[in-house]
Design an enzyme around this catalytic site. Structure first.
Site, PDB file in Angstrom:
ATOM      1  N   GLY A   7      44.870  26.397  40.707  1.00  0.00           N
ATOM      2  CA  GLY A   7      46.372  26.918  40.260  1.00  0.00           C
ATOM      3  C   GLY A   7      46.262  27.694  39.231  1.00  0.00           C
ATOM      4  O   GLY A   7      46.041  27.307  38.031  1.00  0.00           O
TER       5      GLY A   7
ATOM      6  N   SER B   7      46.690  32.026  39.227  1.00  0.00           N
ATOM      7  CA  SER B   7      47.557  33.057  39.185  1.00  0.00           C
ATOM      8  C   SER B   7      49.204  32.709  39.226  1.00  0.00           C
ATOM      9  O   SER B   7      49.350  31.827  39.746  1.00  0.00           O
ATOM     10  CB  SER B   7      47.307  33.925  40.254  1.00  0.00           C
ATOM     11  OG  SER B   7      45.969  34.508  40.340  1.00  0.00           O
TER      12      SER B   7
ATOM     13  N   SER C 189      44.519  29.617  47.174  1.00  0.00           N
ATOM     14  CA  SER C 189      43.933  29.725  48.166  1.00  0.00           C
ATOM     15  C   SER C 189      43.533  28.036  48.818  1.00  0.00           C
ATOM     16  O   SER C 189      43.581  27.091  47.698  1.00  0.00           O
ATOM     17  CB  SER C 189      42.551  30.054  48.160  1.00  0.00           C
ATOM     18  OG  SER C 189      42.507  31.438  47.934  1.00  0.00           O
TER      19      SER C 189
ATOM     20  N   GLU D 171      24.539  30.444  39.100  1.00  0.00           N
ATOM     21  CA  GLU D 171      24.321  31.242  40.356  1.00  0.00           C
ATOM     22  C   GLU D 171      25.128  32.512  40.278  1.00  0.00           C
ATOM     23  O   GLU D 171      25.332  33.431  40.715  1.00  0.00           O
ATOM     24  CB  GLU D 171      25.096  30.234  41.328  1.00  0.00           C
ATOM     25  CG  GLU D 171      24.324  29.421  41.864  1.00  0.00           C
ATOM     26  CD  GLU D 171      24.803  28.743  43.425  1.00  0.00           C
ATOM     27  OE1 GLU D 171      25.719  29.383  43.857  1.00  0.00           O
ATOM     28  OE2 GLU D 171      23.999  27.982  43.973  1.00  0.00           O
TER      29      GLU D 171
ATOM     30  N   SER E 260      40.077  42.373  39.289  1.00  0.00           N
ATOM     31  CA  SER E 260      40.380  43.677  39.893  1.00  0.00           C
ATOM     32  C   SER E 260      39.161  44.667  39.534  1.00  0.00           C
ATOM     33  O   SER E 260      38.720  44.527  38.598  1.00  0.00           O
ATOM     34  CB  SER E 260      41.596  44.268  39.951  1.00  0.00           C
ATOM     35  OG  SER E 260      41.764  44.808  38.504  1.00  0.00           O
TER      36      SER E 260
ATOM     37  N   GLU F 125      39.835  47.474  38.294  1.00  0.00           N
ATOM     38  CA  GLU F 125      40.550  47.930  37.066  1.00  0.00           C
ATOM     39  C   GLU F 125      39.986  47.189  35.881  1.00  0.00           C
ATOM     40  O   GLU F 125      39.509  47.647  34.814  1.00  0.00           O
ATOM     41  CB  GLU F 125      41.648  48.133  37.254  1.00  0.00           C
ATOM     42  CG  GLU F 125      42.376  49.401  37.934  1.00  0.00           C
ATOM     43  CD  GLU F 125      42.147  49.318  39.662  1.00  0.00           C
ATOM     44  OE1 GLU F 125      42.068  47.964  39.903  1.00  0.00           O
ATOM     45  OE2 GLU F 125      42.066  49.951  40.326  1.00  0.00           O
TER      46      GLU F 125
END
Lengths: 392, 340
Positions: A132, A134, A166, A249, A373, A375
């Site tokens: 949890g 965004s 997700s 990783e 992102s 940006e």
């Protein structure tokens, strides 16, 4: 500089190859086209759950971890070989990433003894986790999150909303970032809670992608009571934990994206041959330029790994994330161009290529947005790597 | 697989950087504009590195990158290309030793007037580096007389011939055209493998030098973005400039890595080397183009003036992009390999 791997590393690769030859599920070879046609229940593919457990039981799930955590205490170079070998064979590793890639390493570093007991099941995939993070008004600016947790006796009462979560429809637990001090500076008032998804007051609404799939969701919290013992790490110290991922990783996260780009280049060559465009100099050059990118990015990934293995920070991670996701998008676009008028066609009766390229093109939009992102990556490169002053 | 520099390589880079910064300042490049012999004092320093020409390609490329960074004039690239060809031909040991010792210079003539660096039967050789000043010239020609179809002729003192200087924007480099006429006499056969090995090494060498020039343009733009103030703050705090620099550094970093990988494949005689060297030169070309264009843009008006030093490096980058095949030519060769 040294081109070849050491003998120990080659022995490691051979052992892995032998394991994969014997155990890799048939679906792995057949089912995964480019981005992977996930599907299944809320994004969880049943045979992948079994495969993740098999990897764990044989010490091949997180090879850098000890055996009790699904590994074999291998070296960083061997972890890179492991990621390469899976990517080369297009064998996915897990039914879902949050549990083994985010929850497990964060709990190992910050969790108390009881919380750390949740780790093996998270890595084996027995427990499905969602993250949890965004919220509608906290995307790239994650620290602006507003979901509140107020202490009331021995529980936190959580109210708010998460989005782009997700696997929320199938998860039994949520790694949930909440605001515990609304008066502090925004990075200093965040805490991390483990929330059982069957707690009263949680509502999950699936969000459908532009591709029609639904493996993420909105999650609404209304007076959800979470035991105070479920606080991970210090109260109001949650921001540091948002950076949690498999640190050892991290220098190999690029492997999959680059392997996919390589495979797409080969698919473009085949497509050009099938569509009779393999003699078109412009098409040949465009595909070769894509190959130049894939190949040079692989070298950059190795270079970043070398500085990581020597203990330096590896800014290459931001370069690799940005470049491989952007190049991926462009590679599918090129495939659509080769299809001419059929570029946007998804009618399966009109040939095996129908929809293959445009679907992957659409799926690839997520890669330049999720996980920081392009940006944001450019900001990170400019400020943390190049030392430019904080932007306006 | 290890991309980290060894202690010796680290030392090589630091030593080269120190010497070249001192001995090849922009004022030498400006003096060289008017008088090409101005490179001579610099050569007294760089000739000491000539043995890299027949050593590991990885070390040589690290040095060439530094040479590109200062846009060094002089016959180092030409001589180490010459050395590479001599080594592949297994030619004259005394000459090879003298070249490695920095006592004798050389250059290689390959391209004809078509400007393709592949063996050809054009009697006019073009784009020959430093032909007027080197001691020897190796002329590569196509012939029907040998199995491979490639021969090399070694000629002393090419400067005594009627050479035609080729003017380019790159004032730090000297290129020549030469009508060989009937001078191509006794020739050494060159096997296909030897030619391929030379070409691969040449591609990554020029790529390494080009990456160095691109890195100079980038470094100057980054420094300028940090110091130049407009609207009361450094222009490097503006996202438009930050994102430009991030993209410039990405293409530069990936070209650098591609050069290192290609050099390693050359040293290991790895089966992937021809492809890797095409990738390296194409990626270096992309890095040079992006960095030279955007460094000018970030500098604004001042970068467009003759007084500012940026154009010296801009010229070096532009000129080197076209040596031993432009990016598009290397993409075509990559496509040949991909499409089989």
């Amino acid at each position: 500089m040294q081109l070849n791997w050491g003998d120990d590393d080659e022995r490691f690769r051979a052992e892995l190859a032998a394991f994969l030859d014997e155990h890799a599920p048939a679906e792995a070879a057949a089912g995964f086209d480019f981005q992977g046609e996930a599907g299944g229940d809320g994004g969880i593919v049943p045979w992948l759950r079994d495969w993740q457990a098999t990897l764990f039981d044989h010490g091949w799930m997180i090879p850098g971890y000890p055996p009790e955590l699904g590994g074999r205490d291998c070296t960083p170079a061997q972890t890179l070989i492991y990621l390469e070998e899976l990517a080369r064979r297009r064998i996915p590793r897990a039914s879902h990433f949050p549990g083994y890639a985010i929850v497990a390493p964060s709990l190992l570093e910050y969790g108390n003894e009881e919380q750390r007991r949740l780790v093996p099941a998270a890595i084996r995939g027995d427990t499905i986790w969602c993250i949890g993070m965004s919220e509608p008004n906290a995307g790239s600016d994650l620290a602006a999150l507003r979901t509140r947790a107020e202490r009331r006796d021995d529980v936190f009462v959580v109210n708010g909303q998460k989005v782009w979560t997700s696997y929320a429809m199938v998860a039994s637990k949520c790694f949930c970032y909440v605001r515990t001090d609304p008066d502090a500076a925004k990075h200093r008032g965040i805490s991390l809670l483990i929330v059982d998804m069957d707690t009263p007051g949680i509502e999950v609404r699936p969000l459908t992608h532009i591709t029609g799939q639904a493996d993420f969701a909105e999650v609404f919290f209304t007076d959800v009571e979470v035991p105070v013992g479920n606080l991970v790490g210090p109260l109001n110290g949650g921001w540091a934990l948002t950076q949690g991922s498999l640190a050892h990783e991290r220098a190999g996260l690029w492997v999959d994206g680059v392997a996919r780009l390589d495979q797409t280049v080969r698919a473009l060559v085949d497509l050009a041959k099938r569509t009779g465009k393999d003699t078109d100099p412009g098409v040949r050059r465009a595909i070769a330029a894509m190959d130049e990118q894939a190949s040079s990015l692989r070298s950059l990934g190795y270079k970043g790994f070398a500085s990581f293995a020597q203990g330096s920070s590896a800014p290459e991670h931001s370069y690799m994330k940005m470049a491989s996701s952007e190049a991926g998008k462009a590679s599918y676009e090129l495939g659509m161009e080769l299809l001419g008028a059929y570029g946007a066609v998804t009618d399966a009766e009109l040939g095996e290529e129908a929809g293959r390229w445009v679907t992957n093109f659409y799926v690839s939009f997520a890669n330049t947005i999720a996980g920081g992102s392009s940006e944001i990556q450019r900001n990170i490169i400019a400020q943390r790597v190049l030392g430019l002053p904080r932007g306006v | 697989m290890d991309f980290s520099l060894t202690d010796d390589q680290q030392l090589l880079v630091e030593t080269a950087r120190q010497i070249l910064t001192n001995e090849c300042p922009p004022r030498l490049l400006r003096a060289h504009l008017d008088d090409r012999s101005e490179y001579a004092p610099l050569w007294q320093h760089t000739r000491g590195f000539a043995e890299l020409g027949r050593g590991d390609c990885t070390d040589l490329c690290l040095f060439l990158d530094e040479l590109g960074f200062v846009a060094a004039p002089g016959p180092f690239l030409a001589t180490t290309l010459f050395a590479a060809l001599l080594e592949e031909l297994d030619a004259d040991t005394a000459l090879r030793d003298a070249v490695a010792a920095g006592e004798v210079t050389g250059s290689v003539a390959v391209a004809g007037r078509s400007g393709v660096w592949e063996p050809n039967d054009d009697l006019v050789k073009s784009f020959v580096l430093d032909a007027d000043a080197v001691d020897h010239l190796a002329v590569v020609s196509a012939t029907t007389g040998t199995e491979s179809g490639v021969v090399v002729t070694l000629l002393p003192n090419p400067g005594a011939r009627a050479l035609r200087a080729i003017e380019t924007v790159d004032t730090t480099r000297r290129l020549f055209e030469w009508d060989t006429g009937d001078e191509i006499g006794a020739a050494i056969p060159c096997s296909s493998d030897a030619w391929r090995a030379f070409a691969d090494r040449a591609h990554v060498m020029v790529a390494a030098e080009l990456v160095g020039a691109a890195r100079r343009c980038f470094t100057m733009a980054l420094a300028y973005a940090k110091e130049r103030e407009q609207f009361g703050r450094p222009i490097g705090s503006f996202q438009a400039i930050q994102h430009k620099l991030a993209e410039m550094s990405l293409v530069l970093e990936r070209a650098t890595a591609a050069v290192h990988y290609a050099a390693m494949t050359v040293d290991a005689r790895d089966p992937d080397r021809t492809r890797a060297c095409h990738v390296a030169k194409a990626a270096a070309g992309a890095a040079a183009r992006r960095n030279l264009v955007d460094s000018i843009q970030i500098h604004g008006g001042i970068g467009y003036t003759w007084e500012h030093d940026l154009h010296l490096f801009l010229r070096r980058a532009t000129g080197t992009e076209y040596l031993f095949g432009a990016s598009s030519w290397h993409h075509d060769r990559l496509a040949d390999l991909l499409f089989g």
